[in-house]
Design a protein around this motif. Sequence first.
Motif, PDB file in Angstrom:
ATOM      1  N   ALA A  85       0.933  -1.246   0.153  1.00  0.00           N
ATOM      2  CA  ALA A  85      -0.025   0.023  -0.098  1.00  0.00           C
ATOM      3  C   ALA A  85       0.781   1.335   0.094  1.00  0.00           C
ATOM      4  CB  ALA A  85      -0.995   0.017   1.150  1.00  0.00           C
ATOM      5  N   TYR A  86       1.970   1.421  -0.843  1.00  0.00           N
ATOM      6  CA  TYR A  86       2.707   2.186  -0.831  1.00  0.00           C
ATOM      7  C   TYR A  86       1.998   3.481  -1.351  1.00  0.00           C
ATOM      8  CZ  TYR A  86       6.722   5.357  -2.759  1.00  0.00           C
ATOM      9  OH  TYR A  86       7.546   6.385  -3.070  1.00  0.00           O
ATOM     10  N   PHE A  87       1.122   3.555  -2.097  1.00  0.00           N
ATOM     11  CA  PHE A  87       0.121   4.662  -2.503  1.00  0.00           C
ATOM     12  C   PHE A  87      -1.153   4.852  -1.589  1.00  0.00           C
ATOM     13  CE2 PHE A  87       3.009   3.935  -6.459  1.00  0.00           C
ATOM     14  CZ  PHE A  87       3.439   5.141  -6.498  1.00  0.00           C
ATOM     15  N   GLY A  88      -0.988   4.196  -0.434  1.00  0.00           N
ATOM     16  CA  GLY A  88      -2.216   4.124   0.471  1.00  0.00           C
ATOM     17  C   GLY A  88      -3.309   2.806   0.215  1.00  0.00           C
ATOM     18  N   GLN A  89      -4.053   2.704   1.318  1.00  0.00           N
ATOM     19  CA  GLN A  89      -5.053   1.580   0.851  1.00  0.00           C
ATOM     20  C   GLN A  89      -6.008   1.995   0.384  1.00  0.00           C
ATOM     21  OE1 GLN A  89      -5.711  -0.548   4.582  1.00  0.00           O
ATOM     22  NE2 GLN A  89      -3.400  -0.389   5.449  1.00  0.00           N
ATOM     23  N   GLY A  90      -6.686   0.912  -0.718  1.00  0.00           N
ATOM     24  CA  GLY A  90      -7.770   1.217  -1.462  1.00  0.00           C
ATOM     25  C   GLY A  90      -8.905   0.615  -0.672  1.00  0.00           C
ATOM     26  N   SER A  91     -10.108   0.682  -1.536  1.00  0.00           N
ATOM     27  CA  SER A  91     -11.502   0.208  -0.854  1.00  0.00           C
ATOM     28  C   SER A  91     -11.848  -0.890  -1.865  1.00  0.00           C
ATOM     29  CB  SER A  91     -12.322   1.121  -0.315  1.00  0.00           C
ATOM     30  OG  SER A  91     -12.705   2.072  -1.562  1.00  0.00           O
ATOM     31  N   GLY A  92     -13.015  -1.506  -1.313  1.00  0.00           N
ATOM     32  CA  GLY A  92     -13.439  -2.405  -2.355  1.00  0.00           C
ATOM     33  C   GLY A  92     -12.799  -3.691  -2.390  1.00  0.00           C
ATOM     34  N   PRO A  93     -13.185  -4.644  -3.220  1.00  0.00           N
ATOM     35  CA  PRO A  93     -12.466  -6.271  -2.946  1.00  0.00           C
ATOM     36  C   PRO A  93     -10.770  -5.767  -3.714  1.00  0.00           C
ATOM     37  CG  PRO A  93     -14.482  -5.863  -4.686  1.00  0.00           C
ATOM     38  CD  PRO A  93     -14.147  -4.359  -4.363  1.00  0.00           C
ATOM     39  N   VAL A  94     -10.347  -6.811  -3.158  1.00  0.00           N
ATOM     40  CA  VAL A  94      -8.863  -7.060  -3.636  1.00  0.00           C
ATOM     41  C   VAL A  94      -9.083  -7.980  -4.495  1.00  0.00           C
ATOM     42  CG1 VAL A  94      -6.529  -7.703  -3.278  1.00  0.00           C
ATOM     43  CG2 VAL A  94      -7.919  -6.527  -1.252  1.00  0.00           C
ATOM     44  N   TRP A  95      -9.285  -7.775  -6.106  1.00  0.00           N
ATOM     45  CA  TRP A  95      -9.683  -8.400  -6.986  1.00  0.00           C
ATOM     46  C   TRP A  95      -8.652  -9.531  -7.039  1.00  0.00           C
ATOM     47  CZ3 TRP A  95     -14.402  -9.077  -7.632  1.00  0.00           C
ATOM     48  CH2 TRP A  95     -15.365  -8.121  -7.759  1.00  0.00           C
ATOM     49  N   ILE A  96      -7.164  -9.496  -7.305  1.00  0.00           N
ATOM     50  CA  ILE A  96      -6.651 -10.507  -7.724  1.00  0.00           C
ATOM     51  C   ILE A  96      -5.101 -10.359  -6.920  1.00  0.00           C
ATOM     52  CG2 ILE A  96      -5.338  -8.741  -9.531  1.00  0.00           C
ATOM     53  CD1 ILE A  96      -5.717 -11.474 -11.376  1.00  0.00           C
ATOM     54  N   SER A  97      -4.577 -11.483  -7.069  1.00  0.00           N
ATOM     55  CA  SER A  97      -3.278 -11.845  -6.563  1.00  0.00           C
ATOM     56  C   SER A  97      -2.365 -12.784  -7.231  1.00  0.00           C
ATOM     57  CB  SER A  97      -3.579 -12.325  -4.900  1.00  0.00           C
ATOM     58  OG  SER A  97      -3.814 -13.652  -4.793  1.00  0.00           O
ATOM     59  N   ASP A  98      -1.310 -12.833  -6.894  1.00  0.00           N
ATOM     60  CA  ASP A  98      -0.127 -13.861  -7.529  1.00  0.00           C
ATOM     61  C   ASP A  98      -0.314 -13.680  -9.096  1.00  0.00           C
ATOM     62  OD1 ASP A  98       0.290 -15.164  -5.149  1.00  0.00           O
ATOM     63  OD2 ASP A  98      -1.356 -16.119  -5.037  1.00  0.00           O
ATOM     64  N   LEU A  99      -0.160 -12.354  -9.315  1.00  0.00           N
ATOM     65  CA  LEU A  99      -0.050 -12.144 -10.801  1.00  0.00           C
ATOM     66  C   LEU A  99       1.198 -12.942 -11.447  1.00  0.00           C
ATOM     67  CD1 LEU A  99      -1.830  -8.844 -11.107  1.00  0.00           C
ATOM     68  CD2 LEU A  99      -2.237 -10.612 -12.701  1.00  0.00           C
ATOM     69  N   GLN A 100       1.153 -13.300 -12.736  1.00  0.00           N
ATOM     70  CA  GLN A 100       2.336 -13.891 -13.250  1.00  0.00           C
ATOM     71  C   GLN A 100       2.401 -13.551 -14.469  1.00  0.00           C
ATOM     72  OE1 GLN A 100       1.461 -18.375 -12.467  1.00  0.00           O
ATOM     73  NE2 GLN A 100       0.786 -17.692 -10.551  1.00  0.00           N
ATOM     74  N   CYS A 101       2.568 -12.130 -14.883  1.00  0.00           N
ATOM     75  CA  CYS A 101       2.732 -11.752 -15.966  1.00  0.00           C
ATOM     76  C   CYS A 101       3.939 -12.003 -16.663  1.00  0.00           C
ATOM     77  CB  CYS A 101       2.407  -9.958 -16.272  1.00  0.00           C
ATOM     78  SG  CYS A 101       0.833  -9.557 -15.572  1.00  0.00           S
ATOM     79  N   SER A 102       4.059 -12.555 -18.103  1.00  0.00           N
ATOM     80  CA  SER A 102       5.598 -12.491 -18.503  1.00  0.00           C
ATOM     81  C   SER A 102       5.957 -11.344 -19.244  1.00  0.00           C
ATOM     82  CB  SER A 102       5.306 -13.626 -19.676  1.00  0.00           C
ATOM     83  OG  SER A 102       4.478 -13.258 -20.644  1.00  0.00           O
ATOM     84  N   ASN A 103       5.361 -10.230 -19.119  1.00  0.00           N
ATOM     85  CA  ASN A 103       5.654  -8.984 -19.799  1.00  0.00           C
ATOM     86  C   ASN A 103       5.333  -8.934 -21.271  1.00  0.00           C
ATOM     87  OD1 ASN A 103       6.308  -6.226 -20.099  1.00  0.00           O
ATOM     88  ND2 ASN A 103       8.431  -6.367 -19.438  1.00  0.00           N
ATOM     89  N   THR A 104       4.883 -10.032 -21.608  1.00  0.00           N
ATOM     90  CA  THR A 104       4.481  -9.806 -23.137  1.00  0.00           C
ATOM     91  C   THR A 104       3.057  -9.466 -23.411  1.00  0.00           C
ATOM     92  OG1 THR A 104       4.074 -12.116 -23.112  1.00  0.00           O
ATOM     93  CG2 THR A 104       6.138 -11.503 -23.911  1.00  0.00           C
ATOM     94  N   GLU A 105       2.083  -9.569 -22.201  1.00  0.00           N
ATOM     95  CA  GLU A 105       0.724  -9.337 -22.190  1.00  0.00           C
ATOM     96  C   GLU A 105       0.436  -7.839 -22.799  1.00  0.00           C
ATOM     97  OE1 GLU A 105       2.249 -10.641 -19.876  1.00  0.00           O
ATOM     98  OE2 GLU A 105       1.634 -12.636 -19.456  1.00  0.00           O
ATOM     99  N   SER A 106      -0.674  -7.664 -23.496  1.00  0.00           N
ATOM    100  CA  SER A 106      -0.830  -6.031 -23.467  1.00  0.00           C
ATOM    101  C   SER A 106      -1.893  -5.765 -22.497  1.00  0.00           C
ATOM    102  CB  SER A 106      -1.561  -5.926 -25.009  1.00  0.00           C
ATOM    103  OG  SER A 106      -2.847  -6.769 -25.339  1.00  0.00           O
ATOM    104  N   ARG A 107      -2.764  -6.567 -21.686  1.00  0.00           N
ATOM    105  CA  ARG A 107      -3.537  -6.182 -20.669  1.00  0.00           C
ATOM    106  C   ARG A 107      -3.360  -7.122 -19.371  1.00  0.00           C
ATOM    107  NH1 ARG A 107      -9.504  -7.142 -23.214  1.00  0.00           N
ATOM    108  NH2 ARG A 107      -8.749  -9.370 -22.675  1.00  0.00           N
ATOM    109  N   LEU A 108      -3.479  -6.409 -18.345  1.00  0.00           N
ATOM    110  CA  LEU A 108      -3.548  -7.237 -17.210  1.00  0.00           C
ATOM    111  C   LEU A 108      -4.490  -8.545 -16.970  1.00  0.00           C
ATOM    112  CD1 LEU A 108      -1.626  -6.696 -14.610  1.00  0.00           C
ATOM    113  CD2 LEU A 108      -3.715  -5.759 -13.492  1.00  0.00           C
TER     114      LEU A 108
END
Length: 272
Positions: A217-240
Motif C-alpha cells: 500500500a505504498y500509495f495508500g490503501q484502496g477500498s472495495g474488493p482485492v480483485w487479484i493476487s499472484d499475478l504472473q505476467c510474462s511482460n508480453t501481455e497487452s492487458r493485465l
Amino acid sequence: MGCGDALEAIGGAYFGQGAGQIFMGSVNCVGNEAILSACESRRTGMYDHSKDAGVICNPSLRLIDGHNSCSGRVEVLFNGIWGTVCDDGWDASDAAVVCREMGCGDVIEAKSAAYFGQGSGPVWISDLQCSDTESRLRDCKSGGWGRGTCGHEKDAGVICKDNVRLVSGTNPCSGRVEVLLAGQWGTVCDDGWDASDAAVVCRQLGCGDVIEAKSAAYFGQGSGPVWISDLQCSNTESRLRDCKSGGWGRGTCGHEKDAGVICTGECKPFNS
Ligand SMILES: [Ca+2]
Ligand SMILES: [Ca+2]
C-alpha cells in the motif's frame, strides 16, 4: 447463452460462490448439446459452492485498432462473421453500452467516420438507439441487423476509460493499481507483484515502461474488493487480464498489501 463459442471453462468459483441447491455435478457434455441439461451429469456425491463452475464465452463484440484495449473501431459478431457498426445515429449513449459490455470504464467519446480506420466484412447495424441502460449492444433498438447500406467510411468507434487505473500517485502514470471487474473497482494484492506485472499495467495505460513496482500500500490503501493476487505476467501481455494469476476474486489479501506502480510516462491522453 448466445455468447458464441467457449473461450475458457473455469472452476473453483472464479466468479464467486453461488447459493442454494447445486443442480449438476460431474457434468459430461459432448459439445453439441443445445442446452446444458441435455448433458449427462451426476447428482450424487457431495458438492459445495467452492467448486461452482463458470465460463468465459468467446466475445461477440470487440474494439479494433485503438490505442488501448478500451478504444477502437466497434466490431460485432453476427451470424459467425465479424462486421462493423454504421455511424448513422451513433452517439454517446450507444458507445456507453459498448464500454459496459467490454468491461471498460465510462465512455469518453463516440467516434464516427472510421476514426480508427475502415473495417472489412459486413456493416452489420446502423441507427442504434441505445438508452444507455442496456448491458449489451444487441439489446439496443436499432434499424435492424444486416439490413443497412452503410459503407465502411462510416464505421463507428469508441473511446472508453480503461478497466485499469492508477490512483493516488504523483502523476497520472503512478499510483495504486485498481481494476474494474463486474462493475466494481478493486485493488491488486502484492503477493507475487513484480516489475513484469507492473510493466503490463504501464503498457496497458499508455504510460511507457515501468520504473518500479510498489508493494504494501505504498500509495495508500484502496477500498472495495482485492480483485487479484499472484499475478504472473510474462511482460508480453497487452492487458493485465491476459496474465496468469491466482484467479480473480478469490484471494484473502487485505488492503495493506495493495500493489502500486511507477511508470516512466506522464502523458495519458485517453484515460485522464
Ligand atoms: Ca443512437
Ligand atoms: Ca508476478
